[in-house]
Scaffold this active site. Structure first.
Site, PDB file in Angstrom:
ATOM      1  N   ARG A  93       0.824  -1.220   0.000  1.00 44.43           N
ATOM      2  CA  ARG A  93       0.000   0.000   0.000  1.00 44.43           C
ATOM      3  C   ARG A  93       0.858   1.270   0.000  1.00 44.43           C
ATOM      4  O   ARG A  93       0.473   2.278  -0.617  1.00 44.43           O
ATOM      5  CB  ARG A  93      -0.927  -0.017   1.216  1.00 44.43           C
ATOM      6  CG  ARG A  93      -1.934   1.123   1.228  1.00 44.43           C
ATOM      7  CD  ARG A  93      -2.976   0.868   2.309  1.00 44.43           C
ATOM      8  NE  ARG A  93      -4.016   1.885   2.325  1.00 44.43           N
ATOM      9  CZ  ARG A  93      -4.294   2.640   3.386  1.00 44.43           C
ATOM     10  NH1 ARG A  93      -3.597   2.512   4.511  1.00 44.43           N
ATOM     11  NH2 ARG A  93      -5.271   3.530   3.322  1.00 44.43           N
TER      12      ARG A  93
ATOM     13  N   HIS B 162       0.248   4.494  -2.389  1.00 44.32           N
ATOM     14  CA  HIS B 162       0.030   5.855  -1.878  1.00 44.32           C
ATOM     15  C   HIS B 162       1.167   6.796  -2.257  1.00 44.32           C
ATOM     16  O   HIS B 162       0.969   8.009  -2.319  1.00 44.32           O
ATOM     17  CB  HIS B 162      -0.174   5.834  -0.360  1.00 44.32           C
ATOM     18  CG  HIS B 162      -1.535   5.348   0.040  1.00 44.32           C
ATOM     19  ND1 HIS B 162      -2.113   5.652   1.245  1.00 44.32           N
ATOM     20  CD2 HIS B 162      -2.438   4.593  -0.629  1.00 44.32           C
ATOM     21  CE1 HIS B 162      -3.311   5.075   1.309  1.00 44.32           C
ATOM     22  NE2 HIS B 162      -3.539   4.422   0.186  1.00 44.32           N
TER      23      HIS B 162
ATOM     24  N   ASN C 290      -3.784   8.440   5.028  1.00 45.91           N
ATOM     25  CA  ASN C 290      -2.560   7.915   5.642  1.00 45.91           C
ATOM     26  C   ASN C 290      -2.569   7.961   7.167  1.00 45.91           C
ATOM     27  O   ASN C 290      -1.960   7.110   7.818  1.00 45.91           O
ATOM     28  CB  ASN C 290      -1.334   8.702   5.142  1.00 45.91           C
ATOM     29  CG  ASN C 290      -1.069   8.507   3.654  1.00 45.91           C
ATOM     30  OD1 ASN C 290      -1.436   7.481   3.083  1.00 45.91           O
ATOM     31  ND2 ASN C 290      -0.452   9.502   3.023  1.00 45.91           N
TER      32      ASN C 290
ATOM     33  N   HIS D 131      -6.444  -5.718  -2.518  1.00 48.54           N
ATOM     34  CA  HIS D 131      -7.220  -5.904  -1.285  1.00 48.54           C
ATOM     35  C   HIS D 131      -7.474  -7.387  -0.985  1.00 48.54           C
ATOM     36  O   HIS D 131      -8.254  -7.714  -0.114  1.00 48.54           O
ATOM     37  CB  HIS D 131      -8.533  -5.113  -1.344  1.00 48.54           C
ATOM     38  CG  HIS D 131      -8.328  -3.632  -1.218  1.00 48.54           C
ATOM     39  ND1 HIS D 131      -9.356  -2.714  -1.286  1.00 48.54           N
ATOM     40  CD2 HIS D 131      -7.200  -2.903  -1.025  1.00 48.54           C
ATOM     41  CE1 HIS D 131      -8.865  -1.493  -1.154  1.00 48.54           C
ATOM     42  NE2 HIS D 131      -7.560  -1.567  -0.996  1.00 48.54           N
TER      43      HIS D 131
HETATM   44  C1  HEM Z   1      -9.455   1.275  -5.835  1.00 49.35           C
HETATM   45  C2  HEM Z   1      -9.303   2.253  -4.971  1.00 49.35           C
HETATM   46  C3  HEM Z   1      -8.815   2.003  -3.583  1.00 49.35           C
HETATM   47  C4  HEM Z   1      -9.405   2.430  -2.439  1.00 49.35           C
HETATM   48  C5  HEM Z   1     -10.664   3.270  -2.330  1.00 49.35           C
HETATM   49  C6  HEM Z   1      -8.626   1.924  -1.343  1.00 49.35           C
HETATM   50  C7  HEM Z   1      -8.910   2.154   0.002  1.00 49.35           C
HETATM   51  C8  HEM Z   1      -8.319   1.479   1.048  1.00 49.35           C
HETATM   52  C9  HEM Z   1      -8.705   1.604   2.428  1.00 49.35           C
HETATM   53  C10 HEM Z   1      -9.795   2.521   2.963  1.00 49.35           C
HETATM   54  C11 HEM Z   1      -7.934   0.746   3.141  1.00 49.35           C
HETATM   55  C12 HEM Z   1      -7.988   0.519   4.658  1.00 49.35           C
HETATM   56  C13 HEM Z   1      -7.178   1.599   5.365  1.00 49.35           C
HETATM   57  C14 HEM Z   1      -7.490   1.649   6.845  1.00 49.35           C
HETATM   58  O1  HEM Z   1      -8.620   1.335   7.217  1.00 49.35           O
HETATM   59  O2  HEM Z   1      -6.601   2.056   7.622  1.00 49.35           O
HETATM   60  C15 HEM Z   1      -7.046   0.102   2.229  1.00 49.35           C
HETATM   61  C16 HEM Z   1      -6.109  -0.836   2.586  1.00 49.35           C
HETATM   62  C17 HEM Z   1      -5.226  -1.397   1.700  1.00 49.35           C
HETATM   63  N1  HEM Z   1      -5.056  -1.046   0.379  1.00 49.35           N
HETATM   64 FE1  HEM Z   1      -6.332   0.026  -0.728  1.00 49.35          FE
HETATM   65  N2  HEM Z   1      -7.584   1.198  -1.825  1.00 49.35           N
HETATM   66  C18 HEM Z   1      -7.649   1.225  -3.195  1.00 49.35           C
HETATM   67  C19 HEM Z   1      -6.736   0.663  -4.065  1.00 49.35           C
HETATM   68  C20 HEM Z   1      -5.591   0.016  -3.666  1.00 49.35           C
HETATM   69  C21 HEM Z   1      -4.492  -0.316  -4.542  1.00 49.35           C
HETATM   70  C22 HEM Z   1      -4.425   0.053  -6.025  1.00 49.35           C
HETATM   71  C23 HEM Z   1      -3.574  -0.964  -3.790  1.00 49.35           C
HETATM   72  C24 HEM Z   1      -2.237  -1.504  -4.185  1.00 49.35           C
HETATM   73  C25 HEM Z   1      -1.890  -1.821  -5.402  1.00 49.35           C
HETATM   74  C26 HEM Z   1      -4.116  -1.061  -2.449  1.00 49.35           C
HETATM   75  C27 HEM Z   1      -3.531  -1.727  -1.412  1.00 49.35           C
HETATM   76  C28 HEM Z   1      -4.063  -1.806  -0.137  1.00 49.35           C
HETATM   77  C29 HEM Z   1      -3.577  -2.727   0.872  1.00 49.35           C
HETATM   78  C30 HEM Z   1      -2.530  -3.797   0.664  1.00 49.35           C
HETATM   79  C31 HEM Z   1      -4.291  -2.456   2.050  1.00 49.35           C
HETATM   80  C32 HEM Z   1      -4.100  -3.096   3.423  1.00 49.35           C
HETATM   81  C33 HEM Z   1      -2.973  -2.362   4.148  1.00 49.35           C
HETATM   82  C34 HEM Z   1      -2.632  -2.890   5.537  1.00 49.35           C
HETATM   83  O3  HEM Z   1      -3.172  -3.882   5.999  1.00 49.35           O
HETATM   84  O4  HEM Z   1      -1.787  -2.220   6.164  1.00 49.35           O
HETATM   85  N3  HEM Z   1      -5.317  -0.416  -2.407  1.00 49.35           N
HETATM   86  N4  HEM Z   1      -7.282   0.579   0.954  1.00 49.35           N
END
Ligand code: HEM
Ligand SMILES: *[C@@H]1O[C@H](CO)[C@@H](O)[C@H](O)[C@H]1NC(C)=O
Ligand SMILES: *[C@@H]1O[C@H](CO)[C@@H](O)[C@H](O)[C@H]1NC(C)=O
Ligand SMILES: *[C@@H]1O[C@H](CO)[C@@H](O)[C@H](O)[C@H]1NC(C)=O
Ligand SMILES: *[C@@H]1O[C@H](CO)[C@@H](O)[C@H](O)[C@H]1NC(C)=O
Ligand SMILES: *[C@@H]1O[C@H](CO)[C@@H](O)[C@H](O)[C@H]1NC(C)=O
Ligand SMILES: *[C@@H]1O[C@H](CO)[C@@H](O)[C@H](O)[C@H]1NC(C)=O
Length: 319
Positions: free
Chosen positions: A62, A66, A94, A193
């Site tokens: 992630r 970002h 973030n 995800h």
């Molecule tokens: C499509 C639009 C996307 C949205 C709206 C989005 C939104 C989010 C949100 C809200 C979270 C949880 C954050 C939290 O609650 O603290 C999250 C986690 C995550 N996102 Fe996305 N995301 C998107 C696309 C992506 C992309 C393109 C990637 C990587 C290529 C990605 C990788 C991740 C990962 C791996 C997590 C888990 C992180 C952890 O456990 O520390 N996301 N995302």
């Protein structure tokens, strides 16, 4: 004759070097001579961090996303706030959410000890993202290298350009389009995800208010995410296998078990349903599309040549 052919040879070599330097293109062999052990050093550090805590693989993936969505893949997300500088760490997407900064510091100090001043923080994020996916059982790909590090960051761009989980399908499409990524690539990249966790504050309204969610799935999430409070409680983004990089995310969507509003938007009667159902029955299609899409994401507005710098400490601009 001999001297003219050797002149031509020297000329071509010099010409090729000049072309190579002037090019803004990343290259997979960028560190082959300047730091031949860079990639193996990064991989070892990622493997030990993920062995200690599997979620770290998700967090590192992630960070690369970002980073790339805010003025390009330039390690801007890694800069700490100071009394005279505001970075991106407290931007809404973030704050209390982005993690893995200590692991990046460890990787950076490992590569600085073998090749001081050579390997950029932005490249470390790109390589660590790939190594994280591999460590969690996902596909491997060749990372293009040669990014340089920004000397600026943008809180406002982090707030506006990182997509919010409250977006609908057209909002998600626009957010990726703004970065040169297609709707298809958006659906593919959202498959990230399949690993990691989200905080209650980001899925509360989905589990209490939405109807396109499996009822027992919604119920099961409520004890850990009450109507009031517990904003930072975590649930897995992939309810079946959140520490395996696989295609289960898309099967969940077909079963109305997307955790975030934005996740379920990809399978909600719209134009991207067919891609989601295709991936839900073809692991290999998803994995091979993911490899190309993430290489393209890693190429967004990179700094090359003499732009930017190679930071010594990923948290600070060189003084
Ligand atoms: C499509 C639009 C996307 C949205 C709206 C989005 C939104 C989010 C949100 C809200 C979270 C949880 C954050 C939290 O609650 O603290 C999250 C986690 C995550 N996102 Fe996305 N995301 C998107 C696309 C992506 C992309 C393109 C990637 C990587 C290529 C990605 C990788 C991740 C990962 C791996 C997590 C888990 C992180 C952890 O456990 O520390 N996301 N995302
Ligand atoms: C760079 O190094 C990698 C890994 O050792 C190797 O696979 C690749 O062929 C090298 N490329 C060049 C252009 O030397
Ligand atoms: C970031 O989170 C901290 C701790 O929860 C909070 O005090 C601060 O107000 C948040 N900052 C922003 C800009 O939202
Ligand atoms: C998506 O969200 C935008 C902004 O909130 C809104 O203007 C638009 O009408 C929504 N589109 C659909 C199809 O719901
Ligand atoms: C559900 O929607 C209602 C009406 O829009 C709103 O007042 C309430 O805060 C929402 N509940 C949650 C948990 O988001
Ligand atoms: C949650 O908050 C709402 C309004 O903000 C309030 O009516 C309700 O009593 C609260 N519930 C609990 C369990 O605190
Ligand atoms: C990366 O971006 C450059 C400049 O926009 C472009 O020429 C190149 O084809 C891109 N490479 C990849 C792999 O997307």
């Amino acid at each position: 004759m001999a001297s003219s052919s050797s002149f031509r040879m020297t000329f071509s070599v010099v010409f090729l070097i000049i072309i190579g330097m002037a090019s803004a293109e990343l290259s997979s062999s960028y560190y082959n001579t300047s730091c031949p052990n860079a990639l193996s050093t990064i991989k070892s550090a990622v493997n030990s961090a993920v062995a200690k805590e599997s979620r770290m693989g998700a967090s590192l993936l992630r960070l690369h996303f970002h980073d790339c969505f805010v003025n390009g893949c330039d390690a801007s997300i890694l800069l700490d706030d100071t009394s005279t500088f505001t970075g991106e760490k407290t931007a809404n997407p973030n704050n209390n959410s982005a993690r893995g900064f200590d692991v990046v510091d460890t990787i950076k100090s490992d590569v600085e000890s073998i090749c001081p001043g050579v390997v950029s923080c932005a490249d470390i994020l790109a390589v660590a993202a790939r190594d994280s996916v591999v460590a969690l059982g996902g596909p491997s790909w060749t990372v293009l290298l040669g990014r340089r590090d920004a000397t600026t960051a943008s809180l406002s761009a982090a707030n506006s350009d990182i997509p919010s989980p409250s977006l609908n399908l057209s909002g998600l499409i626009s957010a990726f389009s703004k970065k040169g990524l297609s709707t298809k690539e958006m659906v593919t990249l959202a498959g990230a995800h399949t690993i990691g966790q989200a905080r209650c504050t980001n899925f509360r309204s989905r589990i209490y208010n939405e109807t396109n969610i499996d009822t027992s799935y919604a119920t099961s999430l409520k004890s850990n995410c009450p109507r009031n409070g517990s904003d930072n409680n975590l649930s897995p983004l992939d309810t079946t296998s959140s520490t395996s990089f696989d295609y289960a995310y898309y099967k969940n969507l077909v079963n109305k078990k997307g955790l975030l509003h934005s996740d379920q938007q990809l399978y909600n009667g719209g134009s991207t349903d067919s891609q989601v159902s295709g991936y839900s029955s073809s692991s290999s299609t998803f994995l091979s599309d993911f490899k190309s899409a993430i290489v393209k994401m890693g190429n967004i507005s990179v700094l090359t040549g003499t732009s930017g710098e190679i930071r010594t400490n990923c948290r600070k601009i060189n003084s």
